[in-house]
Design a protein around this motif. Structure first.
Motif, PDB file in Angstrom:
ATOM      1  N   LEU A   4       3.131  -4.589  -5.065  1.00  0.00           N
ATOM      2  CA  LEU A   4       3.586  -3.217  -5.280  1.00  0.00           C
ATOM      3  C   LEU A   4       3.383  -2.772  -6.724  1.00  0.00           C
ATOM      4  CD1 LEU A   4       5.182  -0.608  -4.655  1.00  0.00           C
ATOM      5  CD2 LEU A   4       7.288  -1.927  -5.025  1.00  0.00           C
ATOM      6  N   PHE A   5       3.854  -3.590  -7.676  1.00  0.00           N
ATOM      7  CA  PHE A   5       3.804  -3.179  -9.079  1.00  0.00           C
ATOM      8  C   PHE A   5       2.384  -3.279  -9.657  1.00  0.00           C
ATOM      9  CE2 PHE A   5       8.326  -3.452  -8.633  1.00  0.00           C
ATOM     10  CZ  PHE A   5       8.817  -2.524  -9.539  1.00  0.00           C
ATOM     11  N   THR A   6       1.592  -4.183  -9.120  1.00  0.00           N
ATOM     12  CA  THR A   6       0.200  -4.259  -9.556  1.00  0.00           C
ATOM     13  C   THR A   6      -0.576  -3.035  -9.081  1.00  0.00           C
ATOM     14  OG1 THR A   6       0.234  -6.683  -9.523  1.00  0.00           O
ATOM     15  CG2 THR A   6      -1.916  -5.624  -9.470  1.00  0.00           C
TER      16      THR A   6
ATOM     17  N   GLY B 203       0.792  -1.228   0.000  1.00  0.00           N
ATOM     18  CA  GLY B 203       0.000   0.000   0.000  1.00  0.00           C
ATOM     19  C   GLY B 203       0.817   1.266   0.000  1.00  0.00           C
ATOM     20  N   SER B 204       2.148   1.152  -0.221  1.00  0.00           N
ATOM     21  CA  SER B 204       2.987   2.350  -0.289  1.00  0.00           C
ATOM     22  C   SER B 204       2.488   3.252  -1.414  1.00  0.00           C
ATOM     23  CB  SER B 204       4.446   1.963  -0.544  1.00  0.00           C
ATOM     24  OG  SER B 204       4.943   1.171   0.513  1.00  0.00           O
ATOM     25  N   PRO B 205       2.210   4.531  -1.132  1.00  0.00           N
ATOM     26  CA  PRO B 205       1.613   5.397  -2.146  1.00  0.00           C
ATOM     27  C   PRO B 205       2.566   5.785  -3.272  1.00  0.00           C
ATOM     28  CG  PRO B 205       2.113   6.641  -0.149  1.00  0.00           C
ATOM     29  CD  PRO B 205       2.366   5.204   0.163  1.00  0.00           C
ATOM     30  N   ASP B 206       3.858   5.766  -3.011  1.00  0.00           N
ATOM     31  CA  ASP B 206       4.848   6.167  -4.015  1.00  0.00           C
ATOM     32  C   ASP B 206       5.572   4.923  -4.510  1.00  0.00           C
ATOM     33  OD1 ASP B 206       7.016   7.119  -5.475  1.00  0.00           O
ATOM     34  OD2 ASP B 206       7.462   8.757  -4.094  1.00  0.00           O
ATOM     35  N   TRP B 207       5.189   4.416  -5.674  1.00  0.00           N
ATOM     36  CA  TRP B 207       5.749   3.157  -6.149  1.00  0.00           C
ATOM     37  C   TRP B 207       7.245   3.294  -6.425  1.00  0.00           C
ATOM     38  CZ3 TRP B 207       8.366   2.176 -10.644  1.00  0.00           C
ATOM     39  CH2 TRP B 207       8.281   3.127 -11.671  1.00  0.00           C
TER      40      TRP B 207
END
Length: 240
Positions: free
Chosen positions: A140-142, A89-93
């Protein structure tokens, strides 16, 4: 009657046997193997030497780990458990991908043998820690919106492994010299500058390198530069 054989040559496809002595476990075997690998590399590791380090017979080891290949699968998965990835759920990929690559690189440098065996260690990717690593990156990447998250992950991981392989080989050479990295470079640089004499651009590059007093910061900067380029390229794959 057909012989009962394991159809998949991987430790992850075989049921773990019960220990024959309380002091010996598969976890203990793997931990000691990693100590040996970190200290002396793959070539120095053998089941016989490992058994001696554990004060056990080779037969006892084989009850837990059938072959050296299985041992390498287990060792690879164990060190992957050291990699701490950003929370889901990190907002900045990009920031999360950077943290993930840096964590992976740090693990590769702590265990110089790792990057060279990732493509050889049997079916290591079936291990629980490596599965967890892959799952977290896929999340993350999805979430970032990549239409082909697995390919994006492969790109990031392959860059990190490639750079880590080169760095690990270099640091192993430095360690064997008995010198610090700065001392080793200082000894090497005159020969490198002489070899580059007559090659205009290389001569300039080596002159710049000779003036560098912090090789660790230089390696960090080189990795960071390439990582930014990789992430710039991946960003172009995101739907607009």
């Amino acid at each position: 009657m057909a012989a009962s054989t394991n159809p998949i040559p991987s430790v992850w496809a075989r049921r773990q046997r019960e220990p024959d002595q309380p002091s010996l476990s598969r976890d203990a075997i793997v931990r000691e193997a990693i100590v040996m690998l970190d200290a002396d590399g793959i070539e120095a590791l053998s089941m016989r030497k490992l058994a001696a380090r554990l004060n056990a017979g080779a037969t006892s080891l084989y009850r837990h780990v059938a072959t050296k290949d299985e041992l390498m699968e287990l060792a690879v998965d164990e060190v992957f458990g050291e990699i701490v990835l950003p929370p889901a759920g990190s907002p900045d990929w990009r920031a999360a991908a950077t943290d993930a690559a840096q964590a992976f690189r740090a693990t590769v440098l702590r265990h110089p043998w790792l990057s060279s065996v990732l493509g050889q260690a049997g079916l290591a990717y079936l291990g629980p820690n490596l599965m967890s690593f892959a799952e977290q990156l896929t999340v993350l990447f999805t979430a970032a919106g990549f239409p082909e998250p697995v390919r994006a992950i492969d790109t990031l991981v392959c860059y990190t492994i490639g750079m880590g392989t080169t760095e690990s080989a270099w640091l192993t050479t430095v360690a064997r010299s008995g010198q610090t990295e700065a001392e080793f470079i200082a000894r090497l640089m005159p020969a490198a500058q002489e070899a580059a004499d007559g090659f205009e651009h290389l001569s300039d590059a080596y002159a710049t390198a000779a003036a560098d007093i912090d090789p660790v910061a230089t390696r960090d900067s080189k990795f960071g530069y390439g990582l930014e380029v990789v992430l710039d390229g991946l960003a172009l794959r995101l739907p607009r």
